[in-house]
Design a protein around this motif. Structure first.
Motif, mmCIF file in Angstrom:
data_model
loop_
_atom_site.group_PDB
_atom_site.id
_atom_site.type_symbol
_atom_site.label_atom_id
_atom_site.label_comp_id
_atom_site.label_asym_id
_atom_site.label_seq_id
_atom_site.Cartn_x
_atom_site.Cartn_y
_atom_site.Cartn_z
ATOM 1 N N GLY A 20 69.796 19.511 -57.979
ATOM 2 C CA GLY A 20 69.564 18.487 -56.964
ATOM 3 C C GLY A 20 69.637 19.053 -55.557
ATOM 4 O O GLY A 20 68.886 18.638 -54.669
ATOM 5 N N ASP A 21 70.552 20.009 -55.350
ATOM 6 C CA ASP A 21 70.654 20.673 -54.043
ATOM 7 C C ASP A 21 69.352 21.410 -53.729
ATOM 8 O O ASP A 21 68.829 21.318 -52.618
ATOM 9 N N LEU A 22 68.861 22.136 -54.711
ATOM 10 C CA LEU A 22 67.613 22.872 -54.519
ATOM 11 C C LEU A 22 66.466 21.913 -54.251
ATOM 12 O O LEU A 22 65.656 22.142 -53.355
ATOM 13 N N ARG A 23 66.389 20.840 -55.002
ATOM 14 C CA ARG A 23 65.314 19.869 -54.847
ATOM 15 C C ARG A 23 65.269 19.343 -53.416
ATOM 16 O O ARG A 23 64.220 19.282 -52.797
ATOM 17 N N GLN A 24 66.430 18.997 -52.887
ATOM 18 C CA GLN A 24 66.494 18.476 -51.519
ATOM 19 C C GLN A 24 66.169 19.542 -50.485
ATOM 20 O O GLN A 24 65.370 19.315 -49.580
ATOM 21 N N LYS A 25 66.793 20.698 -50.585
ATOM 22 C CA LYS A 25 66.622 21.745 -49.580
ATOM 23 C C LYS A 25 65.211 22.314 -49.567
ATOM 24 O O LYS A 25 64.695 22.678 -48.513
ATOM 25 N N ALA A 26 64.579 22.405 -50.739
ATOM 26 C CA ALA A 26 63.238 22.988 -50.825
ATOM 27 C C ALA A 26 62.141 21.932 -50.754
ATOM 28 O O ALA A 26 60.965 22.276 -50.700
ATOM 29 N N GLY A 27 62.524 20.664 -50.745
ATOM 30 C CA GLY A 27 61.540 19.598 -50.669
ATOM 31 C C GLY A 27 60.673 19.489 -51.913
ATOM 32 O O GLY A 27 59.472 19.296 -51.827
ATOM 33 N N ILE A 28 61.303 19.604 -53.056
ATOM 34 C CA ILE A 28 60.599 19.574 -54.340
ATOM 35 C C ILE A 28 60.728 18.181 -54.947
ATOM 36 O O ILE A 28 61.789 17.568 -54.882
ATOM 37 N N SER A 29 59.663 17.713 -55.564
ATOM 38 C CA SER A 29 59.684 16.391 -56.189
ATOM 39 C C SER A 29 60.496 16.407 -57.485
ATOM 40 O O SER A 29 60.701 17.461 -58.097
ATOM 41 N N ASN A 30 60.918 15.214 -57.886
ATOM 42 C CA ASN A 30 61.610 15.086 -59.176
ATOM 43 C C ASN A 30 60.700 15.524 -60.313
ATOM 44 O O ASN A 30 61.159 16.132 -61.286
ATOM 45 N N LYS A 38 61.453 21.868 -68.310
ATOM 46 C CA LYS A 38 60.785 21.963 -69.612
ATOM 47 C C LYS A 38 59.947 23.233 -69.725
ATOM 48 O O LYS A 38 59.146 23.371 -70.653
ATOM 49 N N ASN A 39 60.116 24.155 -68.777
ATOM 50 C CA ASN A 39 59.363 25.414 -68.742
ATOM 51 C C ASN A 39 57.861 25.190 -68.700
ATOM 52 O O ASN A 39 57.092 25.929 -69.313
ATOM 53 N N LEU A 40 57.436 24.180 -67.940
ATOM 54 C CA LEU A 40 56.016 23.909 -67.739
ATOM 55 C C LEU A 40 55.584 24.485 -66.391
ATOM 56 O O LEU A 40 56.405 24.647 -65.490
ATOM 57 N N PRO A 41 54.298 24.787 -66.229
ATOM 58 C CA PRO A 41 53.851 25.355 -64.958
ATOM 59 C C PRO A 41 53.930 24.345 -63.816
ATOM 60 O O PRO A 41 53.761 23.143 -64.028
ATOM 61 N N VAL A 42 54.203 24.855 -62.627
ATOM 62 C CA VAL A 42 54.210 24.057 -61.401
ATOM 63 C C VAL A 42 53.294 24.753 -60.401
ATOM 64 O O VAL A 42 52.854 25.886 -60.622
ATOM 65 N N THR A 43 53.013 24.087 -59.289
ATOM 66 C CA THR A 43 52.105 24.670 -58.306
ATOM 67 C C THR A 43 52.753 25.848 -57.586
ATOM 68 O O THR A 43 53.977 25.977 -57.521
ATOM 69 N N MET A 44 51.879 26.661 -57.019
ATOM 70 C CA MET A 44 52.367 27.793 -56.232
ATOM 71 C C MET A 44 53.116 27.300 -54.996
ATOM 72 O O MET A 44 54.038 27.971 -54.535
ATOM 73 N N ASN A 45 52.757 26.141 -54.472
ATOM 74 C CA ASN A 45 53.474 25.586 -53.318
ATOM 75 C C ASN A 45 54.928 25.321 -53.656
ATOM 76 O O ASN A 45 55.818 25.573 -52.841
ATOM 77 N N VAL A 46 55.178 24.810 -54.849
ATOM 78 C CA VAL A 46 56.561 24.560 -55.283
ATOM 79 C C VAL A 46 57.317 25.879 -55.358
ATOM 80 O O VAL A 46 58.440 26.001 -54.848
#
Length: 74
Positions: A20-30, A38-46
């Motif tokens: 949750g700390d990382l999500r907030q500090k990096a501006g990442i969506s839930n 789940k070890n699924l791919p995410v965007t390069m922006n994330v």
């Protein structure tokens, strides 16, 4: 297998951070955090946001692990 974010989770433990700390500090969506869980791919922006937040390189947070039945020559 595909993508593994185990390196990210270990890095967070070493930095005494929670997801949750990382999500907030990096501006990442839930949704992006759930995909990584789940070890699924995410965007390069994330991945870029995470690297900037943690001051690390992409190979410090994500790893591609080929399936054992994949032909490495293809």
């Amino acid at each position: 297998m595909g993508w593994s974010y185990n390196r990210l989770w270990i890095l967070l433990i070493n930095k005494n951070m929670k997801r949750g700390d990382l999500r907030q500090k990096a501006g990442i969506s839930n949704a992006a955090m759930a995909k990584m869980g789940k070890n699924l791919p995410v965007t390069m922006n994330v991945l870029e946001n995470i690297c900037n937040c943690l001051q690390c390189r992409i190979e410090d947070i994500v790893e591609y692990i080929p399936d054992s039945n994949e032909d490495p020559n293809n």
